[in-house]
Design an enzyme around this catalytic site. Structure first.
Site, PDB file in Angstrom:
ATOM      1  N   GLY A 253     -10.850   1.611  10.219  1.00 29.86           N
ATOM      2  CA  GLY A 253     -11.950   0.663  10.392  1.00 29.86           C
ATOM      3  C   GLY A 253     -11.492  -0.729  10.759  1.00 29.86           C
ATOM      4  O   GLY A 253     -10.368  -0.928  11.218  1.00 29.86           O
ATOM      5  N   CYS A 254     -12.388  -1.711  10.561  1.00 33.80           N
ATOM      6  CA  CYS A 254     -12.127  -3.084  10.992  1.00 33.80           C
ATOM      7  C   CYS A 254     -11.304  -3.840   9.963  1.00 33.80           C
ATOM      8  O   CYS A 254     -11.715  -4.898   9.485  1.00 33.80           O
ATOM      9  CB  CYS A 254     -13.438  -3.814  11.237  1.00 33.80           C
ATOM     10  SG  CYS A 254     -14.485  -3.045  12.454  1.00 33.80           S
ATOM     11  N   VAL A 255     -10.168  -3.311   9.587  1.00 30.77           N
ATOM     12  CA  VAL A 255      -9.270  -4.051   8.694  1.00 30.77           C
ATOM     13  C   VAL A 255      -7.845  -3.883   9.205  1.00 30.77           C
ATOM     14  O   VAL A 255      -7.539  -2.919   9.871  1.00 30.77           O
ATOM     15  CB  VAL A 255      -9.328  -3.568   7.230  1.00 30.77           C
ATOM     16  CG1 VAL A 255     -10.628  -3.955   6.585  1.00 30.77           C
ATOM     17  CG2 VAL A 255      -9.081  -2.091   7.117  1.00 30.77           C
TER      18      VAL A 255
ATOM     19  N   ARG B  60     -16.435  -2.342   6.062  1.00 33.84           N
ATOM     20  CA  ARG B  60     -15.449  -3.178   5.384  1.00 33.84           C
ATOM     21  C   ARG B  60     -16.106  -4.135   4.395  1.00 33.84           C
ATOM     22  O   ARG B  60     -15.441  -4.661   3.513  1.00 33.84           O
ATOM     23  CB  ARG B  60     -14.579  -3.939   6.396  1.00 33.84           C
ATOM     24  CG  ARG B  60     -15.247  -5.114   7.033  1.00 33.84           C
ATOM     25  CD  ARG B  60     -14.451  -5.683   8.168  1.00 33.84           C
ATOM     26  NE  ARG B  60     -13.357  -6.558   7.755  1.00 33.84           N
ATOM     27  CZ  ARG B  60     -13.515  -7.793   7.264  1.00 33.84           C
ATOM     28  NH1 ARG B  60     -14.704  -8.291   7.086  1.00 33.84           N
ATOM     29  NH2 ARG B  60     -12.461  -8.523   6.950  1.00 33.84           N
TER      30      ARG B  60
ATOM     31  N   TYR C 296     -17.315   3.338  16.786  1.00 37.24           N
ATOM     32  CA  TYR C 296     -16.016   3.323  17.453  1.00 37.24           C
ATOM     33  C   TYR C 296     -15.935   4.341  18.587  1.00 37.24           C
ATOM     34  O   TYR C 296     -14.965   4.358  19.348  1.00 37.24           O
ATOM     35  CB  TYR C 296     -14.876   3.507  16.440  1.00 37.24           C
ATOM     36  CG  TYR C 296     -14.413   2.182  15.874  1.00 37.24           C
ATOM     37  CD1 TYR C 296     -15.147   1.522  14.888  1.00 37.24           C
ATOM     38  CD2 TYR C 296     -13.270   1.559  16.350  1.00 37.24           C
ATOM     39  CE1 TYR C 296     -14.748   0.294  14.400  1.00 37.24           C
ATOM     40  CE2 TYR C 296     -12.858   0.331  15.862  1.00 37.24           C
ATOM     41  CZ  TYR C 296     -13.603  -0.297  14.887  1.00 37.24           C
ATOM     42  OH  TYR C 296     -13.202  -1.518  14.417  1.00 37.24           O
TER      43      TYR C 296
END
Lengths: 105, 437
Positions: A103-105, B197, B232
């Protein structure tokens, strides 16, 4: 994949610097990773966070939610961000020897 | 080197042979390699190698087109710079189209004839996806979304516990037991979405948005199953996967009978759902789709919430997420909201539609394979931020937030990175009372 050596053992890391074999993690790795993130010394609070993350990973195979880290260590959210300037994922999870979360990390 | 399956290779080439994709054929063949795009690309500016020039990325795809779809390329490939699609060539394409391009689209705006270079790059990615050559870390993020409903594979129970925990804090802070973060509620005006997140590691933005909704007395809900605003599949360019992810969210809005889909602060997620979603599903959405920035802008314009700018009195700057601004039309709306919430805004140079990508776009942040290039190209953004003298960087995209956090650390910028919901929540004045919340 890059490699580094610590106390005679060779460790492999991915492009983001996360251990590729989390089982090889030990406290020396944690200290070394923390130093590279600018954390000169791991305090009791740092270790408490690292232990919760390790325990969760060993039991469930993934990183814990930040809620679990807060509740099990008794630390406040903002304290965790201060302890690990790169945040819970790139900071704390890497020090605890986990693979990089998706993911976005 | 990965062996390419013959059938998969043919399927990949079929994407070029498809005569109905007139946009691809026109744009790919329109590029005259004038090179004006070179200085627009952060990869070329950082590494100064010809292979990073956006036109060279177009050529990576058009060379295959010439080889397999034109007479000259079939009979005399070397005369027309036509290239064979083999293992070596495909591996170079992966490094170029996935590993050295954030699909930010800045080159498109700098192209003298408007070639949609990003579109061609994405088509090249689609060819690689067809041959199962998406970088493993990016594919893992897509797989997590397909298999679990969110890209970080957060189990429903853990998500629910986190939201309940945040709700408890909200109740304490608002001193009102009716302060809520509703889950799985039907017939609400707003179906809100998150970047995974947030619940996993950075939940302050959820609390901030909940405060905004509380102040606006909004009718809203989160789904516990499909709340993930990201897609994504937009970046690995596997259309079937992108469609499945978009459909999951679309169906969930229907299931809960939400009136409006509110896209949380996520650049590509906003684009993939709002602009690409109807293309993926091949139908218009029968509910309104709005970004969180527009929703907050509406609240401010209508007086639903009242802000006191003096509560945000540091020097702020804005990082414009490519997919929300250059590719999403949110330039003015972001300025309106930020100028309503802070006293002192200093713009970067360049900014808005010409802004540089943070370096983490296009799925780059998920791809460990290309970490080094991502941090090197990110220096352009770090220098831009430092030049403003701002102490706080506002950006309505969690992916950008994460890249900026890492740049902040790497380049010792000493700034704070926040979302729009966070600065708005900090500036909210309780209605009818001169008391901040």
């Amino acid at each position: 994949m890059a490699q580094f050596e610590l106390d005679g053992k060779v460790f492999e890391v991915d492009g983001d610097g996360f251990l590729t074999t989390p089982e090889m993690w030990n406290e020396q790795v944690a200290i070394s990773f923390a130093k590279s993130d600018g954390i000169e010394e791991l305090s009791d609070k740092h270790w408490a966070v690292v232990k919760v993350i390790r325990k969760n990973f060993e039991e469930k195979g993934n990183a814990p939610m930040i809620r679990t880290i807060c509740q099990e260590t008794g630390l406040r959210l903002k304290e965790i961000y201060e302890l690990f300037p790169l945040g819970p994922a790139r900071g704390a999870c890497r020090v605890a020897g986990l693979p990089k979360p998706d993911g976005c990390v | 080197m990965k062996n390419i399956d013959i059938q998969a290779k043919e399927k990949a080439l079929d994407l070029l042979r498809d005569k109905s994709d007139t946009k691809l054929i026109t744009h790919m063949n329109a590029c005259v390699r004038c090179g004006l795009c070179a200085d627009s690309c952060m990869y070329y500016l950082t590494f100064k190698e010809a292979k990073y020039i956006p036109a060279a990325k177009v050529a990576a795809v058009s060379s295959l087109y010439r080889r397999y779809c034109t007479f000259a390329g079939k009979v005399a490939p070397s005369l027309v710079n036509a290239k064979e699609l083999n293992e070596e060539y495909a591996a170079e394409m992966v490094d170029l189209l996935f590993g050295s391009c954030t699909v930010c689209g800045r080159c498109v705006k700098h192209c003298s004839i408007g070639v949609d270079i990003a579109y061609v790059v994405k088509k090249g990615r689609e060819m690689l996806a067809t041959m199962d050559m998406v970088p493993a870390t990016l594919q893992a993020t897509v797989d997590a979304a397909i298999n679990t409903g969110n890209n970080m594979a957060i189990p429903v129970e853990e998500f629910t516990d986190t939201i309940k925990w945040l709700e408890g804090d909200l109740i304490d802070e608002m001193e009102n037991p009716e302060a809520r973060i509703p889950l799985d509620e039907y017939d609400k005006e707003l179906f809100y979405t998150l970047n995974p997140r947030e619940p996993k590691f950075f939940p302050l933005s959820i609390s901030a948005m909940a405060k905004v909704f509380y102040a606006a007395k909004a009718s809203w809900t989160l789904s516990t199953k499909y709340y993930d605003v990201t897609n994504y599949g937009f970046f690995n360019s596997n259309t079937a996967e992108a469609t499945q992810i978009a459909k999951n969210l679309y169906d969930e809005v229907h299931k809960l009978r939400g009136k409006k889909l509110i896209l949380g602060e996520c650049g590509h997620g906003s684009r993939a759902n709002r602009w690409e979603g109807p293309n993926y599903l091949k139908k218009s959405y029968d509910f309104e789709t709005l970004t969180a920035v527009e929703l907050i802008g509406d609240y401010i314009r209508k007086g639903t919430i009242t802000l006191d700018k003096s509560l945000n009195n540091e020097v702020f700057t804005i990082h414009d997420p490519c997919n929300l601004v250059r590719n999403g039309g949110m330039f003015k709306e972001i300025r309106f909201v930020v100028n309503s919430a802070v006293e002192n805004l200093v713009e970067m140079n360049p900014y808005g539609n010409d802004n540089y990508c943070c370096g983490g776009g296009g799925g780059m942040l998920a791809m460990s394979e290309y970490n080094e290039g991502r941090l090197k190209t990110g220096k352009i953004k770090a220098d831009q931020i430092l030049a403003t003298g701002a102490k706080v960087v506002i950006t309505p995209c969690h992916n950008c937030v994460d890249q900026l956090l890492q740049l902040n650390h790497t380049y010792k910028m000493g700034v704070k990175i926040v979302t729009i919901a966070e600065i708005v929540a900090d500036a909210i004045v309780k209605n009818n009372k001169n008391k901040t919340i």
